[in-house]
Design a protein around this motif. Structure first.
Motif, PDB file in Angstrom:
ATOM      1  N   ILE A 137       8.867  41.601  52.879  1.00  0.00           N
ATOM      2  CA  ILE A 137       8.858  40.688  54.034  1.00  0.00           C
ATOM      3  C   ILE A 137       7.935  39.509  53.765  1.00  0.00           C
ATOM      4  O   ILE A 137       8.263  38.356  54.073  1.00  0.00           O
ATOM      5  CB  ILE A 137       8.432  41.441  55.307  1.00  0.00           C
ATOM      6  CG1 ILE A 137       9.489  42.493  55.677  1.00  0.00           C
ATOM      7  CG2 ILE A 137       8.231  40.479  56.482  1.00  0.00           C
ATOM      8  CD1 ILE A 137       9.070  43.439  56.776  1.00  0.00           C
ATOM      9  N   GLY A 138       6.778  39.789  53.170  1.00  0.00           N
ATOM     10  CA  GLY A 138       5.834  38.724  52.846  1.00  0.00           C
ATOM     11  C   GLY A 138       6.404  37.730  51.848  1.00  0.00           C
ATOM     12  O   GLY A 138       6.220  36.507  51.990  1.00  0.00           O
ATOM     13  N   ILE A 139       7.128  38.243  50.851  1.00  0.00           N
ATOM     14  CA  ILE A 139       7.751  37.374  49.846  1.00  0.00           C
ATOM     15  C   ILE A 139       8.791  36.470  50.500  1.00  0.00           C
ATOM     16  O   ILE A 139       8.845  35.258  50.237  1.00  0.00           O
ATOM     17  CB  ILE A 139       8.405  38.217  48.725  1.00  0.00           C
ATOM     18  CG1 ILE A 139       7.320  38.858  47.848  1.00  0.00           C
ATOM     19  CG2 ILE A 139       9.347  37.370  47.881  1.00  0.00           C
ATOM     20  CD1 ILE A 139       7.857  39.849  46.836  1.00  0.00           C
ATOM     21  N   ILE A 140       9.610  37.050  51.368  1.00  0.00           N
ATOM     22  CA  ILE A 140      10.656  36.274  52.039  1.00  0.00           C
ATOM     23  C   ILE A 140      10.043  35.168  52.896  1.00  0.00           C
ATOM     24  O   ILE A 140      10.498  34.024  52.884  1.00  0.00           O
ATOM     25  CB  ILE A 140      11.541  37.192  52.896  1.00  0.00           C
ATOM     26  CG1 ILE A 140      12.299  38.175  51.996  1.00  0.00           C
ATOM     27  CG2 ILE A 140      12.519  36.382  53.746  1.00  0.00           C
ATOM     28  CD1 ILE A 140      13.001  39.295  52.743  1.00  0.00           C
ATOM     29  N   LYS A 141       8.997  35.518  53.616  1.00  0.00           N
ATOM     30  CA  LYS A 141       8.317  34.532  54.468  1.00  0.00           C
ATOM     31  C   LYS A 141       7.737  33.403  53.618  1.00  0.00           C
ATOM     32  O   LYS A 141       7.868  32.211  53.958  1.00  0.00           O
ATOM     33  CB  LYS A 141       7.203  35.223  55.257  1.00  0.00           C
ATOM     34  CG  LYS A 141       6.731  34.463  56.479  1.00  0.00           C
ATOM     35  CD  LYS A 141       7.770  34.548  57.593  1.00  0.00           C
ATOM     36  CE  LYS A 141       7.287  33.889  58.852  1.00  0.00           C
ATOM     37  NZ  LYS A 141       8.295  33.957  59.938  1.00  0.00           N
ATOM     38  N   GLU A 142       7.130  33.756  52.535  1.00  0.00           N
ATOM     39  CA  GLU A 142       6.501  32.767  51.654  1.00  0.00           C
ATOM     40  C   GLU A 142       7.537  31.832  51.041  1.00  0.00           C
ATOM     41  O   GLU A 142       7.326  30.618  50.964  1.00  0.00           O
ATOM     42  CB  GLU A 142       5.726  33.489  50.549  1.00  0.00           C
ATOM     43  CG  GLU A 142       4.945  32.570  49.631  1.00  0.00           C
ATOM     44  CD  GLU A 142       4.157  33.325  48.578  1.00  0.00           C
ATOM     45  OE1 GLU A 142       3.920  32.748  47.499  1.00  0.00           O
ATOM     46  OE2 GLU A 142       3.780  34.490  48.827  1.00  0.00           O
ATOM     47  N   ILE A 143       8.671  32.379  50.614  1.00  0.00           N
ATOM     48  CA  ILE A 143       9.730  31.558  50.021  1.00  0.00           C
ATOM     49  C   ILE A 143      10.269  30.566  51.042  1.00  0.00           C
ATOM     50  O   ILE A 143      10.454  29.379  50.753  1.00  0.00           O
ATOM     51  CB  ILE A 143      10.872  32.450  49.496  1.00  0.00           C
ATOM     52  CG1 ILE A 143      10.390  33.311  48.325  1.00  0.00           C
ATOM     53  CG2 ILE A 143      12.068  31.598  49.063  1.00  0.00           C
ATOM     54  CD1 ILE A 143      11.342  34.408  47.945  1.00  0.00           C
ATOM     55  N   SER A 144      10.540  31.059  52.243  1.00  0.00           N
ATOM     56  CA  SER A 144      11.049  30.206  53.309  1.00  0.00           C
ATOM     57  C   SER A 144      10.106  29.040  53.573  1.00  0.00           C
ATOM     58  O   SER A 144      10.529  27.882  53.691  1.00  0.00           O
ATOM     59  CB  SER A 144      11.242  31.038  54.576  1.00  0.00           C
ATOM     60  OG  SER A 144      11.461  30.227  55.702  1.00  0.00           O
ATOM     61  N   GLN A 145       8.822  29.325  53.634  1.00  0.00           N
ATOM     62  CA  GLN A 145       7.830  28.292  53.901  1.00  0.00           C
ATOM     63  C   GLN A 145       7.712  27.317  52.738  1.00  0.00           C
ATOM     64  O   GLN A 145       7.603  26.103  52.941  1.00  0.00           O
ATOM     65  CB  GLN A 145       6.484  28.943  54.207  1.00  0.00           C
ATOM     66  CG  GLN A 145       6.470  29.712  55.533  1.00  0.00           C
ATOM     67  CD  GLN A 145       5.203  30.519  55.739  1.00  0.00           C
ATOM     68  OE1 GLN A 145       4.442  30.765  54.800  1.00  0.00           O
ATOM     69  NE2 GLN A 145       4.977  30.949  56.969  1.00  0.00           N
ATOM     70  N   SER A 146       7.761  27.843  51.520  1.00  0.00           N
ATOM     71  CA  SER A 146       7.616  26.979  50.343  1.00  0.00           C
ATOM     72  C   SER A 146       8.812  26.046  50.179  1.00  0.00           C
ATOM     73  O   SER A 146       8.681  24.936  49.668  1.00  0.00           O
ATOM     74  CB  SER A 146       7.444  27.829  49.077  1.00  0.00           C
ATOM     75  OG  SER A 146       8.619  28.554  48.788  1.00  0.00           O
ATOM     76  N   MET A 147       9.995  26.491  50.622  1.00  0.00           N
ATOM     77  CA  MET A 147      11.198  25.667  50.553  1.00  0.00           C
ATOM     78  C   MET A 147      11.331  24.751  51.775  1.00  0.00           C
ATOM     79  O   MET A 147      12.231  23.917  51.818  1.00  0.00           O
ATOM     80  CB  MET A 147      12.452  26.557  50.452  1.00  0.00           C
ATOM     81  CG  MET A 147      12.529  27.380  49.181  1.00  0.00           C
ATOM     82  SD  MET A 147      13.964  28.512  49.177  1.00  0.00           S
ATOM     83  CE  MET A 147      15.326  27.349  48.999  1.00  0.00           C
ATOM     84  N   ASP A 148      10.433  24.928  52.759  1.00  0.00           N
ATOM     85  CA  ASP A 148      10.492  24.197  54.018  1.00  0.00           C
ATOM     86  C   ASP A 148      11.857  24.386  54.686  1.00  0.00           C
ATOM     87  O   ASP A 148      12.453  23.453  55.228  1.00  0.00           O
ATOM     88  CB  ASP A 148      10.218  22.712  53.802  1.00  0.00           C
ATOM     89  CG  ASP A 148       9.885  21.993  55.116  1.00  0.00           C
ATOM     90  OD1 ASP A 148       9.418  22.668  56.054  1.00  0.00           O
ATOM     91  OD2 ASP A 148      10.101  20.767  55.193  1.00  0.00           O
ATOM     92  N   MET A 149      12.333  25.632  54.619  1.00  0.00           N
ATOM     93  CA  MET A 149      13.599  26.007  55.236  1.00  0.00           C
ATOM     94  C   MET A 149      13.357  27.242  56.087  1.00  0.00           C
ATOM     95  O   MET A 149      13.273  28.353  55.563  1.00  0.00           O
ATOM     96  CB  MET A 149      14.672  26.288  54.180  1.00  0.00           C
ATOM     97  CG  MET A 149      15.119  25.067  53.411  1.00  0.00           C
ATOM     98  SD  MET A 149      16.485  25.436  52.301  1.00  0.00           S
ATOM     99  CE  MET A 149      16.891  23.799  51.693  1.00  0.00           C
TER     100      MET A 149
END
Length: 282
Positions: A137-149
């Motif tokens: 869950i943490g990885i998914i959240k981080e990816i979403s934020q890093s992609m600004d999506m």
């Protein structure tokens, strides 16, 4: 999908979890089913991993090639104007690096929400270790934020779905897991298989984030769930299974009764069906 459109769809999907009554999320397995849901007034569409996999010749449970599942996500997103939530099962990734790459590709399909589950498919160890699921869950959240999506994360626990442990311990474990999922960044928690109204009320008292249940035989009514404060109910694979059931009935009418009329009774016309294929391209 352009960034502005994505943010609008994400915000719309999030707002659906903030209504005074429970909203129903139908689950599509192809562009036609998604388009039909939209035309009938649903404000968002989810996918069903079982419906997609089985309709394409694969057993449910991450047996379908990831690229094939990804292509269906894209087709569904491009067939409707409403927000789409993708059932990504366990994430289609074993290592954190593999999960990272898969999540990036999923986000780029245009879906604005996902379900990620903790069932393993292993009868000896049916539920993913809590620390590993929190890491996902943490990885998914981080990816979403890093992609600004922005990506709405619906964290599913299969404790009830798989009948893990006795009922009393199952509820305690569910509360523990869903609280942890929320703290890790989940926007909503999904508990398929939970039908007992007293247990649902207890869960509602213990969990502050939106709760998603599965529409099943024996489940409380939408009115009861709204009164309890349950934000969302998913249809799951039921519409797909109902469609297969209808095909079985049609087949039996033809093979046993030589009845060719049953399949045409009240059926959408070819012309109307063909017109539905003018899908929007986002």
């Amino acid at each position: 999908m352009d960034t502005q459109n994505r943010f609008k769809k994400f915000q719309k999907f999030k707002e659906l979890h903030q209504q005074s009554s429970t909203f129903v999320l139908p689950n599509a397995w192809d562009a036609m089913s998604a388009r039909t849901y939209q035309e009938e007034g649903f404000q968002a569409v989810g996918t069903t991993s079982a419906g997609i996999s089985i309709s394409l010749g694969y057993p449910d449970g991450e047996n379908i090639p990831f690229e094939m599942m990804l292509s269906v996500f894209k087709l569904i997103v491009n067939s409707v104007n409403v927000p789409v939530s993708a059932d990504i099962e366990g994430g289609y990734g074993i290592s954190s690096e593999e999960l990272t790459e898969k999540i990036k590709q999923i986000i780029l399909t245009g879906v604005v929400a996902i379900n990620i589950e903790d069932g393993t498919g292993d009868s000896h160890n049916p539920i993913t270790d809590l620390s590993l699921q929190l890491e996902k869950i943490g990885i998914i959240k981080e990816i979403s934020q890093s992609m600004d999506m922005p990506l709405f994360i619906n964290a599913r626990t299969d404790l009830y779905w798989l009948n893990v442990g006795n009922l009393n311990e199952r509820l305690k474990s569910t509360i523990k897991r869903t609280r942890a999922y929320q703290e890790a960044g989940a926007d909503c928690v999904f508990i398929p298989g939970l039908r007992g109204i007293d247990s649902i009320k207890t869960l509602r008292q213990e969990i502050s984030c939106p709760i998603n249940l599965l529409a099943e035989s024996g489940s409380p009514s939408l009115e009861e769930l709204s009164n309890i404060g349950i934000e969302r109910v998913s249809c799951g694979s039921a519409p797909f299974r109902a469609t297969v059931t209808l095909l079985k009935k049609i087949s039996r009418h033809i093979m046993k009764d030589s009845n060719l009329e049953y399949m045409n009774e009240g059926t959408i016309s070819y012309k109307e069906l063909a017109n539905k294929m003018e899908f929007n391209q986002n």
